[in-house]
Structures are given as structure tokens and as C-alpha cells.
Design a protein around this motif. Structure first.
Motif, short mmCIF file in Angstrom:
data_model
loop_
_atom_site.label_atom_id
_atom_site.label_comp_id
_atom_site.label_asym_id
_atom_site.label_seq_id
_atom_site.Cartn_x
_atom_site.Cartn_y
_atom_site.Cartn_z
N ALA A 127 0.83 -1.20 0.00
CA ALA A 127 0.00 0.00 0.00
C ALA A 127 0.87 1.25 0.00
O ALA A 127 0.95 1.98 0.99
CB ALA A 127 -0.93 -0.02 1.21
N ILE A 128 1.55 1.44 -1.12
CA ILE A 128 2.34 2.67 -1.28
C ILE A 128 1.90 3.31 -2.59
O ILE A 128 1.45 2.62 -3.50
CB ILE A 128 3.86 2.39 -1.31
CG1 ILE A 128 4.17 1.24 -2.28
CG2 ILE A 128 4.38 2.10 0.08
CD1 ILE A 128 5.65 1.05 -2.53
N PHE A 177 -10.23 -0.29 1.91
CA PHE A 177 -8.79 -0.16 2.16
C PHE A 177 -8.42 -1.07 3.34
O PHE A 177 -8.32 -0.63 4.49
CB PHE A 177 -8.43 1.28 2.51
CG PHE A 177 -8.57 2.28 1.39
CD1 PHE A 177 -7.73 2.25 0.29
CD2 PHE A 177 -9.52 3.28 1.46
CE1 PHE A 177 -7.83 3.19 -0.72
CE2 PHE A 177 -9.64 4.23 0.46
CZ PHE A 177 -8.79 4.18 -0.63
N ASP A 178 -8.25 -2.34 3.06
CA ASP A 178 -8.08 -3.30 4.16
C ASP A 178 -6.71 -3.23 4.82
O ASP A 178 -6.51 -3.81 5.88
CB ASP A 178 -8.37 -4.73 3.67
CG ASP A 178 -7.43 -5.20 2.58
OD1 ASP A 178 -6.89 -4.34 1.84
OD2 ASP A 178 -7.23 -6.41 2.46
N ARG A 179 -5.75 -2.53 4.19
CA ARG A 179 -4.43 -2.40 4.82
C ARG A 179 -4.15 -0.99 5.33
O ARG A 179 -3.02 -0.61 5.56
CB ARG A 179 -3.34 -2.91 3.88
CG ARG A 179 -3.18 -4.43 4.09
CD ARG A 179 -2.81 -5.19 2.89
NE ARG A 179 -3.90 -5.39 1.99
CZ ARG A 179 -3.80 -6.00 0.83
NH1 ARG A 179 -2.64 -6.48 0.46
NH2 ARG A 179 -4.85 -6.15 0.04
N ARG A 201 -8.45 12.27 -1.02
CA ARG A 201 -8.66 10.88 -1.46
C ARG A 201 -7.84 9.92 -0.61
O ARG A 201 -7.56 8.80 -1.02
CB ARG A 201 -8.22 10.73 -2.94
CG ARG A 201 -8.70 11.77 -3.91
CD ARG A 201 -10.19 11.75 -4.14
NE ARG A 201 -10.67 10.51 -4.66
CZ ARG A 201 -11.63 10.39 -5.59
NH1 ARG A 201 -12.15 11.47 -6.13
NH2 ARG A 201 -12.06 9.23 -5.97
N GLY A 207 -12.80 3.11 -0.65
CA GLY A 207 -12.17 3.68 -1.83
C GLY A 207 -13.15 3.68 -2.99
O GLY A 207 -14.02 2.81 -3.09
N LEU A 208 -13.00 4.66 -3.86
CA LEU A 208 -13.87 4.78 -5.03
C LEU A 208 -13.01 5.20 -6.22
O LEU A 208 -12.36 6.25 -6.16
CB LEU A 208 -14.94 5.85 -4.77
CG LEU A 208 -15.75 6.31 -5.98
CD1 LEU A 208 -16.64 5.18 -6.49
CD2 LEU A 208 -16.59 7.52 -5.63
N THR A 209 -12.99 4.37 -7.25
CA THR A 209 -12.17 4.69 -8.42
C THR A 209 -12.97 4.43 -9.69
O THR A 209 -13.65 3.40 -9.82
CB THR A 209 -10.88 3.83 -8.43
OG1 THR A 209 -10.20 4.02 -7.20
CG2 THR A 209 -9.95 4.25 -9.56
N ASP A 225 -6.56 1.84 -8.58
CA ASP A 225 -5.49 2.13 -7.62
C ASP A 225 -5.70 1.40 -6.30
O ASP A 225 -5.41 1.93 -5.23
CB ASP A 225 -5.33 3.65 -7.42
CG ASP A 225 -6.63 4.34 -7.08
OD1 ASP A 225 -7.67 3.66 -6.99
OD2 ASP A 225 -6.61 5.58 -6.89
N ALA A 226 -6.22 0.18 -6.38
CA ALA A 226 -6.34 -0.70 -5.21
C ALA A 226 -5.30 -1.82 -5.38
O ALA A 226 -5.09 -2.31 -6.49
CB ALA A 226 -7.73 -1.30 -5.15
N ILE A 227 -4.67 -2.20 -4.27
CA ILE A 227 -3.60 -3.19 -4.36
C ILE A 227 -4.15 -4.62 -4.37
O ILE A 227 -5.34 -4.85 -4.12
CB ILE A 227 -2.57 -2.99 -3.22
CG1 ILE A 227 -3.23 -3.19 -1.86
CG2 ILE A 227 -1.94 -1.61 -3.32
CD1 ILE A 227 -2.23 -3.14 -0.69
N THR A 235 -7.30 -6.56 -2.46
CA THR A 235 -8.26 -5.60 -1.90
C THR A 235 -9.70 -6.12 -2.06
O THR A 235 -10.10 -6.52 -3.16
CB THR A 235 -8.13 -4.23 -2.61
OG1 THR A 235 -6.82 -3.70 -2.35
CG2 THR A 235 -9.18 -3.24 -2.14
C1 LIG Z 1 -4.95 7.80 -2.75
S1 LIG Z 1 -5.88 6.30 -2.65
C2 LIG Z 1 -7.20 6.68 -3.76
C3 LIG Z 1 -8.12 5.52 -3.97
C4 LIG Z 1 -9.39 5.87 -4.71
N1 LIG Z 1 -9.14 6.38 -6.05
C5 LIG Z 1 -10.23 6.86 -3.93
O1 LIG Z 1 -10.21 8.02 -4.27
O2 LIG Z 1 -10.88 6.46 -2.98
C6 LIG Z 1 -4.92 5.16 -3.58
C7 LIG Z 1 -3.82 4.59 -2.72
O3 LIG Z 1 -4.38 3.79 -1.71
C8 LIG Z 1 -3.48 2.78 -1.33
N2 LIG Z 1 -4.21 1.51 -1.30
C9 LIG Z 1 -4.68 0.80 -2.34
N3 LIG Z 1 -5.29 -0.32 -1.94
C10 LIG Z 1 -5.22 -0.32 -0.59
C11 LIG Z 1 -5.67 -1.22 0.43
N4 LIG Z 1 -6.31 -2.34 0.13
N5 LIG Z 1 -5.41 -0.91 1.72
C12 LIG Z 1 -4.74 0.22 2.04
N6 LIG Z 1 -4.28 1.11 1.12
C13 LIG Z 1 -4.51 0.84 -0.18
C14 LIG Z 1 -2.35 2.76 -2.36
O4 LIG Z 1 -1.23 3.34 -1.76
C15 LIG Z 1 -2.89 3.65 -3.47
O5 LIG Z 1 -1.85 4.36 -4.10
#
Ligand SMILES: C[S@@+](CC[C@H](N)C(=O)[O-])C[C@H]1O[C@@H](n2cnc3c(N)ncnc32)[C@H](O)[C@@H]1O
Length: 142
Positions: free
Chosen positions: A24-25, A62-64, A87, A96-98, A116-118, A121
Motif C-alpha cells: 500500500a504505497i 482499504f483493508d491495509r 482521497r 475507496g472509489l475509483t 489504484d487498489a492493491i 483488496t
Molecule cells: C490515494 S488512494 C485513492 C483511492 C481511490 N481512487 C479513492 O479516491 O478512494 C490510492 C492509494 O491507496 C493505497 N491503497 C490501495 N489499496 C489499498 C488497500 N487495500 N489498503 C490500504 N491502502 C490501499 C495505495 O497506496 C494507493 O496508491
């Protein structure tokens, strides 16, 4: 109507994300990379006619992520802003919403670009992107 405070809402994932991103980076490559969403088979029929749309919204968990700050530095412009004006993956309900490009659907597997979910997820919901949907009828009656 009775206002219910602190109501617990439980959800089960409808499926999971599969891709090459294991941590989750922030990684810019996510926005041009392909991911798969594998739905639980019991939900496969719910994908009928989804290929009518070239873009879909993916809601996920965002489970992590751990914890959140109500005020934090927003990534995209560096401004000190509220969590709901950002965001950030660290937020009270970790949702999260993409909006992603829908490339292919085979059985219970969707192939998308720009998620952008790992990897691993949990996916909570999928909805079609309808052009001009804020105009009214489409959104309310769909
Ligand atoms: C800035 S968030 C935006 C997500 C989505 N577009 C939103 O607006 O809700 C995207 C970042 O969340 C982190 N991420 C993705 N999946 C994740 C997960 N399952 N648990 C925690 N962090 C996560 C990653 O670092 C990724 O770059």
C-alpha cells in the motif's frame, strides 16, 4: 424518522482485486496498469450487460489502512485539508472509489485499467459510469 447513531453496518466483499501491486504505497503506474476483479461466483449474473459501459466505478475497502487524521496533508496539491476533502486511504470508513476503464469481462472476472487498489483488496460494489448521470433521470431510475 428515527436517527440512528453509531449503527454498525456490516458488508461482505463481492470479490477481490488481483494485480501486481503488493504494498500500500503510492505508485503512479497503477493508473495505467491492468487489474483483474474476480467476483464471487454467486454474483456473476449481476454482471449481465456491464459491457454496455466502457467505464465503471469500483468501490472497495482499504483493508491495509490503519487509523486516520481528520486534518492531513493532501497529496495532490500539498494543502492541509480535511479527510473528506481528500482521497486519502486513511479515512473513517476506509472506502475507496475509483473510476476505471472496463477492458473485458469473462465469466466472473473483469479486466480493468486504472484501478489504484492493491492486490487482494476486497471489492464492495461495482456501478456503471453513465455520461451526464448527474442530470437526473438516469441515476435515479437505473
Ligand atoms: C490515494 S488512494 C485513492 C483511492 C481511490 N481512487 C479513492 O479516491 O478512494 C490510492 C492509494 O491507496 C493505497 N491503497 C490501495 N489499496 C489499498 C488497500 N487495500 N489498503 C490500504 N491502502 C490501499 C495505495 O497506496 C494507493 O496508491
Amino acid at each position: 424518522m428515527e436517527i440512528r447513531h453509531n449503527e454498525l453496518i456490516q458488508m461482505y466483499p463481492i470479490g477481490y482485486v488481483h494485480n501486481i501491486f503488493k504494498e500500500a504505497i503510492f505508485d503512479e503506474k497503477m493508473y495505467s496498469s491492468v487489474s483483474h476483479i474476480v467476483l464471487k461466483e454467486e454474483f456473476q449474473d449481476g454482471l449481465k450487460d456491464i459491457t454496455d459501459f466502457s467505464k465503471i466505478y469500483v468501490l472497495f475497502y482499504f483493508d491495509r489502512s490503519e487509523g486516520y487524521n481528520l486534518i492531513q496533508k493532501r497529496r495532490y496539491d500539498g494543502k492541509i485539508a480535511g479527510v473528506f476533502a481528500s482521497r486519502s486511504p486513511r479515512r473513517p470508513n476506509s472506502i475507496g472509489l475509483t473510476l476505471v476503464e472496463l477492458l473485458e469481462v469473462k465469466g466472473n472476472m473483469l479486466t480493468v485499467r486504472g484501478l489504484d487498489a492493491i492486490d487482494g483488496t476486497p471489492v464492495l460494489d461495482i456501478k456503471p459510469f453513465i455520461e451526464n448521470d448527474m442530470a437526473g433521470d438516469d441515476l435515479r431510475s437505473a
